[in-house]
Design a protein around this motif. Structure first.
Motif, PDB file in Angstrom:
ATOM      1  N   SER A  23       0.828  -1.207   0.000  1.00 50.38           N
ATOM      2  CA  SER A  23       0.000   0.000   0.000  1.00 50.38           C
ATOM      3  C   SER A  23       0.864   1.259   0.000  1.00 50.38           C
ATOM      4  O   SER A  23       0.487   2.269  -0.610  1.00 50.38           O
ATOM      5  N   THR A  26       2.050   1.747  -3.510  1.00 49.97           N
ATOM      6  CA  THR A  26       0.924   2.197  -4.326  1.00 49.97           C
ATOM      7  C   THR A  26       0.697   3.688  -4.141  1.00 49.97           C
ATOM      8  O   THR A  26       0.502   4.436  -5.105  1.00 49.97           O
ATOM      9  N   GLY A  27       0.715   4.142  -2.875  1.00 55.84           N
ATOM     10  CA  GLY A  27       0.559   5.571  -2.615  1.00 55.84           C
ATOM     11  C   GLY A  27       1.688   6.388  -3.205  1.00 55.84           C
ATOM     12  O   GLY A  27       1.471   7.501  -3.709  1.00 55.84           O
ATOM     13  N   TYR A 228       1.102   5.826   2.704  1.00 56.97           N
ATOM     14  CA  TYR A 228       0.568   4.503   3.053  1.00 56.97           C
ATOM     15  C   TYR A 228      -0.959   4.541   3.117  1.00 56.97           C
ATOM     16  O   TYR A 228      -1.644   3.649   2.589  1.00 56.97           O
ATOM     17  N   GLY A 231      -2.426   4.919  -0.390  1.00 53.69           N
ATOM     18  CA  GLY A 231      -2.359   3.637  -1.089  1.00 53.69           C
ATOM     19  C   GLY A 231      -3.429   2.678  -0.623  1.00 53.69           C
ATOM     20  O   GLY A 231      -4.037   1.958  -1.419  1.00 53.69           O
ATOM     21  N   THR A 235      -6.389   1.294  -3.122  1.00 57.59           N
ATOM     22  CA  THR A 235      -6.449  -0.156  -3.295  1.00 57.59           C
ATOM     23  C   THR A 235      -7.798  -0.715  -2.842  1.00 57.59           C
ATOM     24  O   THR A 235      -8.435  -1.502  -3.548  1.00 57.59           O
TER      25      THR A 235
END
Length: 440
Positions: A23, A26-27, A228, A231, A235
């Motif tokens: 995560s 992703t962020g 975090y 993300g 997600t």
């Protein structure tokens, strides 16, 4: 449809996996495009367009990321990341993001209209422009704004599985996805905001204690925490909405497909060429196509084939041959399992030819002619295929092959003599073609 599907069982896995370090990355990836725009804007003189550019890039990034994760959720890949192959090609992600943008644009229309009315200096709509006892317009705008929180999740689910832009506004598709499942939709909403809020509630006291002593260190350490959390939200919203849509489509498919396939697939009332369908199927082709797409994306080949057996006849019966042909094209190697009759195959072959898929059209026409050599429509269809090879593709040898097949397969056809004349002309043109260079 039942009010509870398999979604609550998948919910826990998706929420659990969102706590991983993935995560954070992703962020970080989501913030990268916006960060680059900010750096570019900071390197030059300030302008009014900087804030707009940052907003546009950020919103575009969110649309793409959420749409990608929604496709991962539809595919059932609970542990899949942004680059999971289960989500399919990125072209499909961009199309889903565009569909999601269109839904948001439709949601924003009332605000645009209200702004224009206020800007034009019109009287307060609450005075004289609405009936007595009717809610005042500003109240309705506020209510619509609050409803946007719920719709933001519904939009992701619809955009992920809608087979086309037109299907976004199909009442049947919305009914399929949400009828009796509002509780599960709110579960998805809670699943998106709950985990990041939990992380912040646990960590923020630590930052609060550190801030008075080391403010720079606290602010620096807060950045990865923020990434975090971002993300996690992207997600979870994508995956949960995708899984929500997939669960509803699976439940919808389990009821009608097993019972109605036999009634609609092999015996679908598709009229002869040029005529309207004699009896329209009661199934909604857009919902069936969404079911088919969800199963195909999830890698459920047999399930997708089962859905195709319903979706293709329904599309033909409701006047959507293009969508039906798109599904049919994916199952050419399983034609027998589709159980389509000759009129349906003829309509599909016609559409494939219009779409420019000459090979698939020729193969479909030939299957019909093999089953019934006296089928004049299939014969004429292959004549059109040969004409395409001769006039458009400039491939007379291919045209010769088609004409010879016709004369061999259906020598007694009333059109056989015409085909012989065309064959002679194609052979003359093929004879004038320069010979291919000899290989050394």
């Amino acid at each position: 449809m039942a009010s509870r599907t398999a979604f609550p069982r998948v919910f826990g896995e998706l929420v659990h996996d969102s706590f991983s370090i993935t995560s954070f990355f992703t962020g970080l990836l989501a913030a990268l495009p916006t960060g680059l725009v900010l750096l570019f804007a900071a390197s030059g003189p300030r302008s009014k367009g900087d804030a707009v550019a940052v907003l546009v890039v950020w919103m575009g990034t969110v649309l793409v990321f959420v749409s990608r994760f929604a496709q991962v959720g539809v595919a059932g890949d609970t542990e899949g990341g942004l680059f999971s192959s289960a989500a399919g090609p990125w072209s499909g992600t961009m199309a889903a993001a565009a569909r999601l943008l269109l839904l948001w644009a439709a949601w924003a229309v009332p605000f645009v209209v209200w702004g224009l009315l206020k800007g034009a200096g019109t009287p307060d709509p609450a005075i004289g422009l609405v009936p007595i006892g009717f809610p005042r317009l500003p109240f309705l705008i506020s209510l619509w704004s609050g409803l946007g929180v719920v719709l933001s999740f519904a939009f992701v689910a619809v955009a992920a599985v809608a087979p086309s832009f037109g299907a976004l506004f199909s009442p049947a598709l919305w009914r399929t996805l949400f009828a009796g499942r509002i509780g599960e939709l709110f579960l998805a909403i809670a699943g998106v905001f709950g985990p990041p809020l939990t992380v912040l509630l646990v960590v923020l006291p630590v930052y609060g204690a550190l801030m008075p002593r080391q403010p720079k260190l606290a602010l620096t350490a807060f950045v990865p925490l923020l990434l975090y959390a971002v993300g996690m939200v992207l997600t979870l919203q994508g995956k949960l909405c995708g899984a929500f849509a997939a669960a509803s489509l699976a439940e919808e498919a389990d009821e009608p497909l097993d019972v109605e396939v036999a009634a609609h697939a092999g015996t679908a009332s598709v009229a002869p060429a040029g005529a309207a369908p004699a009896e329209a199927s009661t199934a909604d082709p857009e919902s069936l196509q969404a079911i088919w797409q969800a199963r195909l994306t999830a890698g459920d080949v047999e399930g997708a084939l089962e859905a195709a057996r319903m979706a293709i006849p329904a599309g033909l019966a409701k006047g959507s041959p293009k969508a039906a042909a798109a599904i049919y094209r994916q199952h050419l190697d399983r034609l027998d399992a589709l159980g389509l009759d000759r009129p349906a195959l003829s309509l599909l072959a016609d559409q494939l030819l219009r779409d420019g898929d000459v090979a698939a059209a020729a193969w479909t026409f030939s299957q019909t002619l093999d089953a019934e050599p006296g089928d004049a429509k299939a014969f004429k269809g292959l004549l059109r295929v040969a004409e395409h090879h001769l006039e458009k593709a400039k491939a007379p040898l291919e045209a010769v092959r088609v004409y010879r097949y016709l004369l061999e397969r259906a020598p007694g056809s009333p059109l056989a003599e015409h085909a012989r004349d065309l064959l002679a002309d194609a052979e003359r043109k093929a004879a004038r073609e320069p010979a291919p260079p000899a290989r050394s």
